[in-house]
Motif scaffolding. Structure first.
Motif, PDB file in Angstrom:
ATOM      1  N   ALA A 189       0.827  -1.205   0.000  1.00 45.44           N
ATOM      2  CA  ALA A 189       0.000   0.000   0.000  1.00 45.44           C
ATOM      3  C   ALA A 189       0.863   1.257   0.000  1.00 45.44           C
ATOM      4  O   ALA A 189       1.983   1.269   0.514  1.00 45.44           O
ATOM      5  N   LEU A 190       0.324   2.312  -0.592  1.00 50.05           N
ATOM      6  CA  LEU A 190       0.984   3.614  -0.517  1.00 50.05           C
ATOM      7  C   LEU A 190       0.979   4.105   0.924  1.00 50.05           C
ATOM      8  O   LEU A 190      -0.025   3.978   1.620  1.00 50.05           O
ATOM      9  N   ARG A 191       2.076   4.670   1.370  1.00 51.21           N
ATOM     10  CA  ARG A 191       2.066   5.226   2.724  1.00 51.21           C
ATOM     11  C   ARG A 191       1.250   6.520   2.736  1.00 51.21           C
ATOM     12  O   ARG A 191       1.208   7.248   1.732  1.00 51.21           O
ATOM     13  N   PRO A 192       0.598   6.828   3.853  1.00 53.66           N
ATOM     14  CA  PRO A 192      -0.291   8.001   3.911  1.00 53.66           C
ATOM     15  C   PRO A 192       0.394   9.305   3.536  1.00 53.66           C
ATOM     16  O   PRO A 192      -0.236  10.206   2.987  1.00 53.66           O
ATOM     17  N   SER A 193       1.696   9.406   3.802  1.00 49.53           N
ATOM     18  CA  SER A 193       2.392  10.672   3.542  1.00 49.53           C
ATOM     19  C   SER A 193       2.888  10.804   2.111  1.00 49.53           C
ATOM     20  O   SER A 193       3.565  11.772   1.782  1.00 49.53           O
ATOM     21  N   THR A 194       2.571   9.813   1.242  1.00 50.76           N
ATOM     22  CA  THR A 194       2.989   9.916  -0.153  1.00 50.76           C
ATOM     23  C   THR A 194       2.496  11.233  -0.731  1.00 50.76           C
ATOM     24  O   THR A 194       1.317  11.557  -0.669  1.00 50.76           O
ATOM     25  N   ASN A 195       3.414  11.991  -1.295  1.00 46.61           N
ATOM     26  CA  ASN A 195       3.097  13.360  -1.689  1.00 46.61           C
ATOM     27  C   ASN A 195       2.219  13.397  -2.929  1.00 46.61           C
ATOM     28  O   ASN A 195       2.469  12.693  -3.908  1.00 46.61           O
TER      29      ASN A 195
END
Length: 341
Positions: A189-195
């Motif tokens: 999964a993409l991490r929440p802080s992915t810009n």
């Protein structure tokens, strides 16, 4: 009374309609984000693939390849896959050579597609080799959670021998660290802080790399940096790439959006913003006392994009982070021609 009922009905209908429109907009927005872009039809040749690397264990030494299959999770050659294993601590959080430079000297060997036995062997100059049967691991272990950059991932534990080996190497204990194997065929999964300034899709994170499954370095850019640094040698290996491009001009990569290697097409997701890992000699595991070449790189390779600068801080650019956009299953080989758009 009838007016109030009518008003209530109208308001309710309006809220439902607004919710439906909002939901449809959000769904459309997510759909658009997940779509892969239209691929270029015109390409410019810029050089050839000089070197091809995979890193089966995150933060450990690479395997040098002559060819490999491309997948959404990264390079593959039989059971050998790029960054498919990692070392975790007692809390199941990943560790890297940033904190444990000795990891760079761990040389993994995995028997490739020419031999059906999926045996991983760990080598280090000061340690006896130890081997792990990966098929046995996947057949006998149940997935458990581990954490990479705040994101939970399913992994198989590779057993006591590998745990004891890494623990003795890294802090002279017997059980502090464990070797684990990624237990999914899907990208994590993409991490929440992915810009949001970058165009990540749900398939762009690979198995266990920091951000994306493919990294390209331009040899000419590295050579330019090497000329600027006086007291250490700078090589492509400092930047742990999958692909080393020869033949292009220094920093031409700043202007590319797509890269094609042979028949395989990659989209450039973002520049690779560099960290302290580049200051550790990949052959000795020793940190440079003046944090070179990172400090020199910071003087002239900061991002010009304000949003990217806010995200990356003072980390300088060197290399490209890429995701596969053509169909998986293609083959990449050394000396393939490289094209850009």
């Amino acid at each position: 009374m009838s007016f109030k009922v009518g008003t209530s009905t109208y308001v309710t209908a309006a809220v439902v309609t607004a919710g439906a429109v909002g939901g449809a907009y959000c769904a459309y927005h997510l759909y658009k984000k997940s779509q892969k872009p239209k691929l270029p039809t015109e390409w410019t040749e810029v050089g050839h693939l000089k070197d091809l690397y995979a890193y089966p264990i995150k933060s450990c030494a690479p395997i040098i390849l002559n060819q490999a299959v491309v997948t959404t999770l990264g390079l593959k050659d039989g059971w050998m896959r790029d960054r498919i294993l990692m070392v975790v601590d007692e809390k199941n959080n990943f560790i890297t050579a940033r904190a444990y430079p000795e990891m760079l000297l761990v040389q993994p060997e995995i028997l490739t597609s020419t031999n059906p036995s999926p045996i991983l062997t760990l080598n280090h100059p000061q340690m006896e080799p130890v081997s792990v049967n990966l098929a046995e691991v996947t057949n006998t272990q149940k997935p458990k959670p581990a954490v990479v950059w705040g994101v939970q991932v399913p992994v198989y534990d590779c057993g006591w021998e590998a745990s004891e080996w890494f623990s003795r190497l890294l802090d002279r204990t017997a059980t502090s660290f464990r070797l684990v194997y990624y237990a999914s065929s899907q990208s994590r999964a993409l991490r929440p802080s992915t810009n949001e300034i970058y165009k990540f899709t749900k398939d762009d994170t690979g198995a266990l790399p920091d951000e994306v499954p493919y990294n390209l370095i331009n040899e000419a850019s590295v050579e330019d940096l090497d000329h600027r640094v006086s007291d250490c040698r700078v090589r492509p290996q400092n930047f742990r790439p999958n692909f080393v491009l020869a033949g292009a001009k220094a920093y031409d990569e700043d202007y590319w959006k797509f890269v094609k290697i042979g028949d395989n097409i990659f989209e450039i997701i973002k520049p690779c913003f560099r960290c302290i890992l580049t200051t550790i000699d990949p052959e000795t595991g020793v940190r440079h006392e003046k944090q070179e070449p990172l400090e020199t790189l910071k003087t002239y390779r900061q991002s010009d994009d304000p949003a990217a600068r806010r995200s990356a801080g003072t980390a300088p650019r060197m290399g490209l982070q890429m995701a596969l956009r053509s169909a998986p299953g293609g083959v990449i080989a050394k000396n393939d021609r490289i094209y850009v758009a």
